[in-house]
Write a protein that holds these residues in place. Structure first.
Motif, PDB file in Angstrom:
ATOM      1  N   UNK A 485       6.561  -3.997  13.883  1.00  0.00           N
ATOM      2  CA  UNK A 485       6.771  -3.229  12.647  1.00  0.00           C
ATOM      3  C   UNK A 485       7.370  -1.859  12.984  1.00  0.00           C
ATOM      4  N   UNK A 486       8.239  -1.380  12.099  1.00  0.00           N
ATOM      5  CA  UNK A 486       9.007  -0.169  12.403  1.00  0.00           C
ATOM      6  C   UNK A 486       8.837   0.870  11.293  1.00  0.00           C
ATOM      7  N   UNK A 487       8.512   2.119  11.658  1.00  0.00           N
ATOM      8  CA  UNK A 487       8.379   3.166  10.631  1.00  0.00           C
ATOM      9  C   UNK A 487       9.744   3.472  10.002  1.00  0.00           C
ATOM     10  N   UNK A 488       9.725   3.694   8.690  1.00  0.00           N
ATOM     11  CA  UNK A 488      10.962   4.088   8.003  1.00  0.00           C
ATOM     12  C   UNK A 488      11.053   5.610   8.043  1.00  0.00           C
ATOM     13  N   UNK A 489      12.189   6.118   8.500  1.00  0.00           N
ATOM     14  CA  UNK A 489      12.379   7.572   8.566  1.00  0.00           C
ATOM     15  C   UNK A 489      12.273   8.165   7.158  1.00  0.00           C
ATOM     16  N   UNK A 490      11.696   9.366   7.075  1.00  0.00           N
ATOM     17  CA  UNK A 490      11.468  10.017   5.775  1.00  0.00           C
ATOM     18  C   UNK A 490      12.760  10.133   4.950  1.00  0.00           C
ATOM     19  N   UNK A 491      13.863  10.407   5.631  1.00  0.00           N
ATOM     20  CA  UNK A 491      15.117  10.589   4.899  1.00  0.00           C
ATOM     21  C   UNK A 491      15.778   9.263   4.515  1.00  0.00           C
ATOM     22  N   UNK A 492      15.227   8.143   5.005  1.00  0.00           N
ATOM     23  CA  UNK A 492      15.792   6.827   4.683  1.00  0.00           C
ATOM     24  C   UNK A 492      15.010   6.121   3.579  1.00  0.00           C
ATOM     25  N   UNK A 493      13.858   6.687   3.183  1.00  0.00           N
ATOM     26  CA  UNK A 493      13.049   6.068   2.134  1.00  0.00           C
ATOM     27  C   UNK A 493      13.735   6.250   0.777  1.00  0.00           C
ATOM     28  N   UNK A 494      13.863   5.151   0.025  1.00  0.00           N
ATOM     29  CA  UNK A 494      14.420   5.226  -1.329  1.00  0.00           C
ATOM     30  C   UNK A 494      13.321   5.759  -2.248  1.00  0.00           C
ATOM     31  N   UNK A 495      13.261   7.073  -2.362  1.00  0.00           N
ATOM     32  CA  UNK A 495      12.146   7.743  -3.037  1.00  0.00           C
ATOM     33  C   UNK A 495      11.996   7.301  -4.497  1.00  0.00           C
ATOM     34  N   UNK A 496      13.114   7.106  -5.190  1.00  0.00           N
ATOM     35  CA  UNK A 496      13.046   6.719  -6.603  1.00  0.00           C
ATOM     36  C   UNK A 496      12.311   5.389  -6.777  1.00  0.00           C
ATOM     37  N   UNK A 497      12.614   4.440  -5.897  1.00  0.00           N
ATOM     38  CA  UNK A 497      11.974   3.122  -5.973  1.00  0.00           C
ATOM     39  C   UNK A 497      10.471   3.243  -5.743  1.00  0.00           C
ATOM     40  N   UNK A 498      10.095   3.984  -4.708  1.00  0.00           N
ATOM     41  CA  UNK A 498       8.669   4.128  -4.376  1.00  0.00           C
ATOM     42  C   UNK A 498       7.907   4.905  -5.460  1.00  0.00           C
ATOM     43  N   UNK A 499       8.539   5.944  -6.005  1.00  0.00           N
ATOM     44  CA  UNK A 499       7.885   6.742  -7.054  1.00  0.00           C
ATOM     45  C   UNK A 499       7.706   5.913  -8.326  1.00  0.00           C
ATOM     46  N   UNK A 500       8.692   5.114  -8.661  1.00  0.00           N
ATOM     47  CA  UNK A 500       8.600   4.252  -9.838  1.00  0.00           C
ATOM     48  C   UNK A 500       7.520   3.194  -9.643  1.00  0.00           C
ATOM     49  N   UNK A 501       7.329   2.767  -8.395  1.00  0.00           N
ATOM     50  CA  UNK A 501       6.351   1.711  -8.088  1.00  0.00           C
ATOM     51  C   UNK A 501       4.916   2.232  -8.213  1.00  0.00           C
ATOM     52  N   UNK A 502       4.720   3.556  -8.085  1.00  0.00           N
ATOM     53  CA  UNK A 502       3.368   4.094  -8.213  1.00  0.00           C
ATOM     54  C   UNK A 502       2.959   5.054  -7.112  1.00  0.00           C
ATOM     55  N   UNK A 503       3.867   5.309  -6.157  1.00  0.00           N
ATOM     56  CA  UNK A 503       3.581   6.275  -5.100  1.00  0.00           C
ATOM     57  C   UNK A 503       3.773   7.699  -5.635  1.00  0.00           C
ATOM     58  N   UNK A 504       3.152   8.664  -4.963  1.00  0.00           N
ATOM     59  CA  UNK A 504       3.364  10.067  -5.314  1.00  0.00           C
ATOM     60  C   UNK A 504       4.210  10.726  -4.227  1.00  0.00           C
ATOM     61  N   UNK A 505       4.740  11.890  -4.533  1.00  0.00           N
ATOM     62  CA  UNK A 505       5.515  12.642  -3.537  1.00  0.00           C
ATOM     63  C   UNK A 505       4.648  12.936  -2.307  1.00  0.00           C
TER      64      UNK A 505
END
Length: 595
Positions: A485-505
């Protein structure tokens, strides 16, 4: 008083620690004395092999008294490089020496960091007399013998010296093939029997059973195809993967072999569904297989095609410790609270294969006690539950009759495999309302919809409200392979998708999100599965909403009140798994609906 030698000291040390009792010590010492001067075994070996004493408890003490160092493999970096190192030393060994490695549980682990010419050898029994014989074959002048837990060594042995599938080995030199004439319009039973007898189909089927167990599969699918082909598929971690394609063989022949090896199945019946079972001793464990056979339609009308699914029932996979289920957050507290009550229903919901039975069996083990009568009515029975009386369903007592009879059998705790209709549900509720703790399952998508389902069955709202302790919806999601398993770099995360899914900043900044990669040890980046839960505990407010129900149950009101009371939805539970680095957003998204 006779002088106490070091072997007797082992016995007395184990007695003092409660590993063995005095009677066992006396008997083992007599065995040792009877073996006399020709004794090839120390007291520890006698206790483990003759009196079933716990292997690691005994040999940890033996290692301590003989001053063998203990090595914990969890602290070692057992990666592909280390496995290759071990294989490099074991592969050239003659066959008898390799057999000795497996039997004695002995492995070369590494060269000593301070003395680079000294090989460190781990052994489950560091006093085993075969160790010098094996060590000599490793071609080193210096070596150190250390003690290691037998389970840890076995895990590595299975990687470097995989157990041989004797049935598949027999297939290598055998050509399977049943000649079929184009003008055949029906199955010639005599010709089929003659060809099966001459072919190696029996080895293919038996080999598939063995391989499925060793690969940790849950099901084997055997599917008849056009052109005299039969496909064997294994379900692993929830996904089907092709294992073998049998060419130039009538599918009826493959099906006939499976039927011949199954109990309660008619080989010559090809027009109706059948259920049977197989039992086999595989790698010193008794494994049960549940066989389901269904007729299917094919384009070649002269063939009578059937689909066969074999469920692998490996008791070693049964979870008896509720803690190991991985109940998260409030679900854990709600569940323990619900099963601690003296009466009421605990309901598990979810689709087929979502792990409902596994959770129920773990819950039952939590409450089973010799002082209570635990009865189960299941069709079919999957796992033997020690401490429970599992009623046998058959031609003379079907599921409904068993459910009715259970009320007269003085139960304390009851497991009803499934509330499949109004009659079953009414009896489960009657049990709950007359002082019995009852466990059961329902096929619904989430926890609130279980209430609506019972209501639509015709159960009165006040009975639903006051009979149920908790409804738990469950799903199984694939977990990431820890090796790749590989960590996703902070700048590569699609923030809009994750925030819409229920994650917070804050989640995205403070947590490490992983993605699936894939390696030779996993299935596309995933290895194993974990459960996510939605636990609806019946508080006063929930009961009040249900009692007030008119023509329909207000599922949305129940869901909102449940969340107000602390319930995590399935999606919220899945999000927590992603934040913990256990799985991926894609996996949770595919297993859950939007809140």
């Amino acid at each position: 008083m006779a002088q106490v030698d070091i072997t007797d000291k082992i016995g007395f040390a184990l007695l003092k620690k409660g590993v063995i009792d005095y009677e066992t010590l006396e008997k083992s010492l007599k065995v040792k004395e009877a073996e006399g001067q020709k004794n090839r075994r120390n007291l520890g070996q006698i206790l483990v092999h003759d009196f079933s004493a716990d292997h690691d408890s005994v040999f940890r003490e033996v290692a301590n008294l003989y001053a063998f160092r203990e090595i914990f493999l969890a602290d070692e970096h057992i990666d592909k490089t280390r496995i290759d190192f071990i294989k490099k030393l074991i592969d050239p060994l003659p066959e008898n020496a390799r057999t000795m490695v497996v039997q004695a549980k002995i492995l070369p682990l590494k060269f000593d960091e301070k003395q680079t010419d000294k090989l460190v050898i781990v052994a489950a029994d560091p006093t085993d007399r075969r160790i010098p014989l094996v060590a000599r074959n490793f071609g080193v002048k210096k070596y150190e013998v250390t003690y290691c837990r037998i389970k840890d060594i076995q895990g590595i042995i299975e990687q470097v010296v995989p157990p041989e599938n004797e049935f598949l080995k027999l297939l290598e030199d055998t050509q399977i093939g049943i000649e079929v004439k184009e003008d055949d319009i029906a199955v010639d039973e005599e010709a089929l029997e003659a060809e099966i007898s001459k072919s190696a189909l029996v080895n293919l089927v038996e080999g598939a059973l063995v391989e499925a167990v060793r690969q940790g599969c849950s099901d084997v699918h055997i599917i008849a195809k056009e052109g005299n082909r039969t496909e064997f598929w294994f379900r692993s971690d929830g996904s089907l993967k092709l294992w073998h394609v049998q060419e130039n063989t009538m599918p009826e022949a493959v099906a006939a072999v499976v039927k011949d090896r199954s109990k309660n199945v008619d080989r010559f019946e090809r027009e109706m569904s059948q259920d049977g079972f197989i039992q086999r001793q595989i790698d010193d464990h008794m494994i049960r297989f549940r066989v389901s056979i269904m007729p299917i339609v094919g384009v070649e009308f002269r063939h009578k095609f059937e689909s066969i699914v074999i469920r692998v029932l490996d008791d070693r996979k049964v979870i008896t410790d509720l803690e190991k289920l991985g109940l998260q957050g409030p679900a854990r507290d709600f569940f323990y609270k619900a099963i601690a009550r003296p009466q009421g229903i605990v309901i598990l919901t979810g689709p087929t294969g979502s792990g409902k039975s596994t959770t129920l069996v773990a819950a039952l083990h939590q409450v089973i006690d010799p002082t209570v009568n635990v009865l189960t009515v299941e069709e079919p029975v999957e796992y033997i539950i020690r401490g429970a009386r599992q009623l046998k369903i058959g031609p003379k007592m079907n599921f409904e009759l068993a459910i009715r009879g259970i009320l007269r059998h003085d139960p304390d705790i009851v497991l009803v495999g499934e509330m499949r209709d109004k009659a079953t549900a009414e009896i489960a509720i009657k049990l709950a309302n007359t002082g019995h703790l009852t466990f059961s399952t329902l096929h619904t998508n989430d926890a609130p919809s279980a209430v609506a389902r019972l209501y639509k069955m015709g159960i009165e709202p006040f009975l639903i409200a006051y009979a149920i302790n908790i409804v738990v919806a469950q799903r199984l999601i694939r977990t990431l392979c820890p090796r790749c398993k590989k960590p996703i770099a902070k700048d590569e995360i699609d923030r809009d998708v994750y925030l819409k899914f229920g994650f917070t900043e804050e989640d995205l900044e403070s947590r490490t999100i992983y993605e699936a990669v894939g390696c030779d040890k996993c299935n596309g980046g995933y290895k194993g599965r974990a459960a996510i839960h939605e636990a609806l505990y019946f508080t006063k407010e929930i009961r009040h909403i249900i009692v007030k129900s008119g023509a329909d149950v207000d599922e949305e009101a129940i869901r909102k009140q449940g969340m107000k009371d602390g319930m995590w939805t399935l999606r919220r539970s899945g999000i927590e798994r992603v934040k913990d680095g256990v799985t991926t957003l894609e996996e949770v998204s595919s297993a859950t609906a939007e809140d």
